[in-house]
Design an enzyme around this catalytic site. Sequence first.
Site, PDB file in Angstrom:
ATOM      1  N   GLU A 295     -19.159   1.741  -2.117  1.00  0.00           N
ATOM      2  CA  GLU A 295     -18.479   2.654  -3.053  1.00  0.00           C
ATOM      3  C   GLU A 295     -17.788   1.944  -4.200  1.00  0.00           C
ATOM      4  OE1 GLU A 295     -17.647   1.858  -0.044  1.00  0.00           O
ATOM      5  OE2 GLU A 295     -15.507   1.836   0.330  1.00  0.00           O
TER       6      GLU A 295
ATOM      7  N   CYS B 230     -17.872  -0.218   6.944  1.00  0.00           N
ATOM      8  CA  CYS B 230     -16.859  -1.169   7.406  1.00  0.00           C
ATOM      9  C   CYS B 230     -16.242  -0.722   8.731  1.00  0.00           C
ATOM     10  CB  CYS B 230     -15.825  -1.385   6.300  1.00  0.00           C
ATOM     11  SG  CYS B 230     -14.906  -2.898   6.531  1.00  0.00           S
ATOM     12  N   TYR B 231     -14.966  -0.269   8.731  1.00  0.00           N
ATOM     13  CA  TYR B 231     -14.392   0.207  10.005  1.00  0.00           C
ATOM     14  C   TYR B 231     -15.269   1.308  10.605  1.00  0.00           C
ATOM     15  CZ  TYR B 231     -11.054   2.064  13.381  1.00  0.00           C
ATOM     16  OH  TYR B 231     -10.458   2.493  14.542  1.00  0.00           O
TER      17      TYR B 231
ATOM     18  N   HIS C 171     -18.863  -2.599   1.285  1.00  0.00           N
ATOM     19  CA  HIS C 171     -18.358  -1.366   0.657  1.00  0.00           C
ATOM     20  C   HIS C 171     -19.270  -0.926  -0.491  1.00  0.00           C
ATOM     21  CE1 HIS C 171     -14.517  -0.915   2.743  1.00  0.00           C
ATOM     22  NE2 HIS C 171     -14.621  -2.223   2.905  1.00  0.00           N
TER      23      HIS C 171
ATOM     24  N   LYS D 292      -9.747  13.948 -11.509  1.00  0.00           N
ATOM     25  CA  LYS D 292      -9.437  14.070 -12.933  1.00  0.00           C
ATOM     26  C   LYS D 292     -10.690  14.009 -13.820  1.00  0.00           C
ATOM     27  CE  LYS D 292      -5.846  13.877 -15.865  1.00  0.00           C
ATOM     28  NZ  LYS D 292      -4.574  14.582 -15.644  1.00  0.00           N
TER      29      LYS D 292
ATOM     30  N   SER E 146       0.856  23.302 -20.409  1.00  0.00           N
ATOM     31  CA  SER E 146       1.688  22.228 -20.957  1.00  0.00           C
ATOM     32  C   SER E 146       1.000  21.548 -22.134  1.00  0.00           C
ATOM     33  CB  SER E 146       1.924  21.179 -19.872  1.00  0.00           C
ATOM     34  OG  SER E 146       0.694  20.535 -19.570  1.00  0.00           O
TER      35      SER E 146
ATOM     36  N   GLY F 179     -11.077   1.283   7.036  1.00  0.00           N
ATOM     37  CA  GLY F 179      -9.689   1.537   7.417  1.00  0.00           C
ATOM     38  C   GLY F 179      -9.039   0.243   7.843  1.00  0.00           C
TER      39      GLY F 179
ATOM     40  N   ASP G 176      -5.121  19.190 -17.402  1.00  0.00           N
ATOM     41  CA  ASP G 176      -5.257  20.015 -16.202  1.00  0.00           C
ATOM     42  C   ASP G 176      -4.904  21.472 -16.477  1.00  0.00           C
ATOM     43  OD1 ASP G 176      -5.647  17.515 -15.249  1.00  0.00           O
ATOM     44  OD2 ASP G 176      -3.744  17.373 -14.196  1.00  0.00           O
TER      45      ASP G 176
ATOM     46  N   GLY H 190      -1.520  19.661 -21.494  1.00  0.00           N
ATOM     47  CA  GLY H 190      -2.255  18.605 -20.794  1.00  0.00           C
ATOM     48  C   GLY H 190      -3.635  19.079 -20.379  1.00  0.00           C
TER      49      GLY H 190
END
Length: 522
Positions: free
Chosen positions: A176, A87-88, A174, A374, A228, A60, A232, A230
């Site tokens: 990640e 980290c934080y 980090h 996604k 649509s 953060g 999703d 798309g």
Amino acid sequence: MNAHLPDTETIVVVDYGGQTAQLIARRVREHGVYCELIHHDAPPERVETLAPRGFILSGGPNSVYDDGAPKLPDWLGSGEVPVLGICYGMQLLAHAHGGTVAPSQHREYGLAEVKLDVDLPLFRGLPPSMTVWMSHGDRVESLPDGFRPLGHTDNAPLAIMGDPERDAYAVQFHPEVVHTPRGSELIRNFVLDVCGCRGDWTSAHFIETAVAEIRDEVGDGQVLVAVSGGVDSSVMAALVHRAVGDRMLALFIDHGLLREGEREEVATLCEGLGIEVRMIDAEVAFLKALDGIRDPEQKRRAIGETFVRTFEREAAAVGEYGFLAQGTLYPDVIESATTSDTQAAHKIKTHHNVGGLPDDIEFQVIEPLRYLFKDEVRRVGRELGLMESTVMRQPFPGPGLAVRILDAVTPEALATLRAADAIVRHEIEAAGPEALGDQFPWQYFAVLTPLRSVGVMGDQRTYGQLVAVRAVTSMDGMTADWARLPHDLLGRIANRVVNEVDGVNRVAYDITSKPPGTIEWE
Ligand code: XMP
């Protein structure tokens, strides 16, 4: 809708506002463990229902000594559940348990080599020294009670600390991010070996639980789904269909601002899945609403309003549907939960989605994808048997081609853009990811500009329009770079557009990154 069933093991990422907090959740999920981001001052009930198997404290922007700096939440408990601070998150653990944190003499941004000083399940399979990504000002100077040093870098004697008896660990770097190449394994070791998760949260598991929840929620009611074309809305429709079968209807509003072949693709998709779809021809209404409008924001508003009105009318016409399924994804949920009003006010463009429906809607809304990212939606789509072309479909804005015509939207302009866009898409897809590698664009399309220039064709002077080609690489659309497409591919596109599309005599390639540009031109 709650994605959490009793047998779903959950890791909670405590969100301290770090840029990469979402990435932590994605990494955890990649190891087959369900993970949610929870704001650090969320109420305890929010966490209790999840019964977390472990906590990961994100990075953060604060320093633990800042006025009002976020603290460890009470619901973290006192050591019953394993915890990993990043980290934080590390500095907080140190500060809260009697250690000291100080501004580092050498601010560390960038790559560092961390040496692992002990052998622990957390380090299973990792080399004794590995490259990590550091990004911090403060660092832990003295250890908190019960913790011991586990790893160091040249600049940070306490780059990793832990209290293995209490299953509490912390890293200054980090794990990640991709710049920490072995970081994902460290996260895997934490969730599987330290927290003891099974790692069985897969697409198949998600589908099974989501289907059970939809059935539970809908009972013998009926569900309306706005599709649509798309990814999703297609995946959502397939999922809802699996849950309620014929008790659902898909509505497709054809606003006339679609790309070539799009309506047919939606029809084929629904047919393939056995979904009943009602196609609504609304082109006339949308063109009327857009008549003469040149301003991009006004266009978006006109389209949004017409969409809502059309949807309301059609939904009323189809009768008794108590439920409406929307394709909301997890990033939208996180954003709306953490975005303050002031941040929201800085919105760059008014986005309109098929989800952009009125607040006072008479339906009970279900959002079966609200806990997915996604890439997870794509995996679920594959598992549900959707075609690869649907699953990997490039994003397309809700207002469609209207925001790619830099002028008033007319049937003629739409026809010109549609033809040019089909060529751009066809040529890039024909080249394919194999030839283009990491430069295969994430999104690619044509833009019709109102600029006219002089050209010559045969022996004739022409005075035609300029089409711009936009092709960008991106991870998520938040930032983007222009794709380095091969010159011969660009040449083929230009040649075909000028020769095959009436009224266009010049093609330009947009080489602006985002920021400072945006992906769309309006
Ligand atoms: P920009 O132009 O803001 O676009 O860089 C980022 C991504 O968002 C898409 N986009 C939209 N998607 N409704 C949508 O559903 C919209 O109104 C909209 N405007 C932009 C854009 O295509 C890109 O993928």
